[in-house]
Design a protein around this motif. Structure first.
Motif, short mmCIF file in Angstrom:
data_model
loop_
_atom_site.label_atom_id
_atom_site.label_comp_id
_atom_site.label_asym_id
_atom_site.label_seq_id
_atom_site.Cartn_x
_atom_site.Cartn_y
_atom_site.Cartn_z
N LEU A 37 -10.55 6.63 -7.78
CA LEU A 37 -9.47 6.71 -6.90
C LEU A 37 -8.24 5.87 -7.83
O LEU A 37 -8.38 5.37 -8.74
N CYS A 38 -7.07 6.72 -7.63
CA CYS A 38 -5.83 5.98 -8.15
C CYS A 38 -5.06 5.88 -7.05
O CYS A 38 -5.18 6.15 -5.90
N ARG A 39 -3.93 4.85 -7.45
CA ARG A 39 -2.91 4.45 -6.37
C ARG A 39 -1.41 4.31 -6.86
O ARG A 39 -1.56 4.07 -8.31
N PRO A 40 -0.51 4.43 -6.39
CA PRO A 40 0.72 4.45 -6.68
C PRO A 40 1.20 3.24 -7.09
O PRO A 40 0.57 2.34 -6.50
N ASN A 41 1.98 3.01 -8.06
CA ASN A 41 2.23 1.64 -8.27
C ASN A 41 3.41 1.14 -7.49
O ASN A 41 4.63 0.89 -7.94
N ILE A 42 3.18 1.09 -6.14
CA ILE A 42 4.23 0.65 -5.27
C ILE A 42 3.80 -0.37 -4.47
O ILE A 42 4.30 -0.94 -3.62
N ALA A 43 2.47 -0.86 -4.71
CA ALA A 43 1.80 -1.81 -4.11
C ALA A 43 2.80 -3.40 -4.29
O ALA A 43 3.29 -3.59 -5.05
N PRO A 44 3.06 -4.12 -3.21
CA PRO A 44 2.50 -4.04 -1.67
C PRO A 44 3.26 -3.33 -0.82
O PRO A 44 3.27 -3.96 0.42
N VAL A 84 0.96 8.38 2.68
CA VAL A 84 -0.06 7.77 3.34
C VAL A 84 -0.87 8.56 4.23
O VAL A 84 -0.14 9.17 5.41
N PHE A 85 -2.09 8.68 4.33
CA PHE A 85 -2.97 9.20 5.23
C PHE A 85 -3.47 8.22 6.33
O PHE A 85 -3.78 7.26 6.08
N ARG A 105 -13.25 12.87 2.95
CA ARG A 105 -12.47 14.13 2.65
C ARG A 105 -11.36 13.77 2.11
O ARG A 105 -10.82 14.35 1.04
N VAL A 106 -10.33 12.83 2.68
CA VAL A 106 -9.05 12.42 2.07
C VAL A 106 -9.20 11.83 0.64
O VAL A 106 -8.60 12.28 -0.53
N SER A 107 -10.40 10.85 0.40
CA SER A 107 -10.46 10.44 -0.89
C SER A 107 -10.90 11.65 -1.86
O SER A 107 -10.47 11.66 -2.99
N ASN A 113 -3.68 8.89 -3.01
CA ASN A 113 -2.77 8.49 -1.83
C ASN A 113 -3.70 7.13 -1.08
O ASN A 113 -4.68 7.32 -0.95
N ARG A 114 -2.69 6.26 -0.45
CA ARG A 114 -3.32 5.38 0.54
C ARG A 114 -4.02 5.81 1.53
O ARG A 114 -3.61 6.87 2.05
N ILE A 115 -4.84 5.20 2.22
CA ILE A 115 -5.53 5.59 3.53
C ILE A 115 -5.45 4.38 4.45
O ILE A 115 -6.22 3.20 3.89
N VAL A 116 -5.07 4.46 5.47
CA VAL A 116 -5.02 3.58 6.47
C VAL A 116 -5.78 4.27 7.78
O VAL A 116 -5.91 5.37 7.99
N THR A 117 -6.11 3.03 8.84
CA THR A 117 -6.62 3.56 10.00
C THR A 117 -5.70 3.08 11.08
O THR A 117 -4.82 2.19 10.88
N LEU A 118 -5.55 3.85 11.77
CA LEU A 118 -4.86 3.56 13.23
C LEU A 118 -5.78 3.29 14.43
O LEU A 118 -6.76 4.26 14.52
N THR A 119 -5.81 1.92 14.73
CA THR A 119 -7.14 1.76 15.65
C THR A 119 -6.34 1.07 16.94
O THR A 119 -5.17 0.57 16.98
N GLY A 120 -7.12 0.93 17.96
CA GLY A 120 -6.87 0.23 19.07
C GLY A 120 -7.33 -1.27 18.99
O GLY A 120 -7.47 -1.83 17.88
#
Length: 347
Positions: A37-44, A84-85, A105-107, A113-120
């Motif tokens: 995995l790679c990530r963009p250097n805009i954290a956080p 972001v996905f 699949r996204v990975s 790209n970053r991956i987040v969940t939308l949860t309840g």
């Protein structure tokens, strides 16, 4: 979050950002065979410093694993590493295997790209909206909690209210429990609240920042407000999207200088800075085949209007936009007359 299926990170200059993006695109475009995995250097931050299209960051919904192939085919040449996905764990009838497959699949396809969940707020790991879905996966960047009447119902902690103070307390409590659960991970927390015209979202953003500070002192989390009803809809509660964008940014500026209610270095809590504006996002919903008579924006608004609303957000100082739309609808938006100014294809 309406009919959508219940019912997005210090510093660099714009030039450095462009150079970094070019390097990342060269090494990890959609479908890259590399496995790490790679990530963009805009954290956080949610969005990079700056404004306009240079900071424009897309949130892309994923309901099921097959969506990822459609995303790659439809808009893969327009996705940048900072986008972001958003895995929608609230998608009707979805199960843990579906969320796992979507993340994998996204990975595989978009490893930068970053991956987040939308949860309840569901406590049931087998039901849609499970709050802790995928939190043990190292690929996950953040959990975004959907904050609205339907999700609050599943928490079974009293009736929904629009009272400001009550919601601040409830958000602090729920995100506090979530942050304690995430203490041994690299996963952060975020909020996706309803847009209520009389709410002040600055204090909500402060609470989100405080709960993330306990996980990582450099992180302030994400807040993406459900602004989609105010895109091109004069009858929606509150002002149209330009006014809503100004309102939310003004509310964030209103908490600059306040201290985070945390134990900082040497007992001195850090202050909120204008940097927190890079942790604020908006939402736009549309469909490539809109029905003008539909009540929900995701069905009523078309791609051209979706692009125009995105331009309005950028003009007023926003940069992060979560799109509640299908891959083909986002393609139609980005290739519309207004959308062509937002994001050009990359090689």
């Amino acid at each position: 979050m309406e009919v959508r299926g219940r019912k997005w990170v210090q510093g660099w200059t714009v030039a450095a950002a462009a150079a970094a993006a070019a390097l990342l695109l060269a090494s990890c475009g959609g479908g890259s065979p590399a496995t790490a995995l790679c990530r963009p250097n805009i954290a956080p931050h949610l969005t990079p410093p700056g404004g306009g299209t240079n900071a424009f960051t897309m949130g892309i919904r994923v309901n099921r694993a097959s969506d990822v192939d459609e995303i790659e085919s439809a808009i893969g040449d327009r996705i940048l590493p900072r986008d972001v996905f958003v895995i929608n764990t609230e998608f009707p009838n979805s199960k843990p295997d579906d969320w796992e497959q979507s993340l994998e699949r996204v990975s595989e396809k978009f490893r930068c790209n970053r991956i987040v969940t939308l949860t309840g707020l569901s406590p049931d790991p087998q039901r849609p909206g499970y709050e802790y879905a995928l939190v043990n996966r190292p690929e996950l960047d953040a959990v975004l909690v959907d904050w609205e009447p339907d999700t609050w119902e599943t928490a079974r902690q009293g009736h929904w209210t629009t009272d400001q103070a009550a919601n601040e307390n409830r958000i602090a409590s729920e995100l506090g429990a979530l942050s304690r659960r995430l203490a041994s991970s690299q996963v952060r927390v975020g909020l996706v609240p309803d847009y209520v015209p009389r709410w002040d979202y600055g204090p909500f953003g402060r609470v989100v920042a405080e709960r993330n500070y306990s996980l990582d002192p450099s992180h302030r989390g994400y807040q993406i407000v459900q602004t989609q009803p105010n895109c091109g809809s004069p009858q929606a509660p509150g002002p149209l999207l330009p006014g809503v964008t100004r309102q939310l940014i003004s509310q964030y500026r209103g908490i600059v200088g306040l201290s985070l209610r945390v134990h900082g270095p040497k007992g001195e809590p850090p202050d909120v800075t204008s940097d927190l504006l890079n942790h604020l996002g908006f939402e736009v919903a549309f469909d490539e085949s809109p029905n003008p008579k539909a009540s929900e924006p995701v069905e009523r608004i078309g791609p051209e209007q979706g692009a125009a609303c995105t331009q309005e957000i950028l003009r007023e100082g926003g940069a992060g936009v979560l799109y509640w739309a299908s891959p083909d609808s986002i393609k139609a938006m980005l290739t519309s007359r207004a959308g062509l100014t937002l994001r050009q294809p990359h090689s």
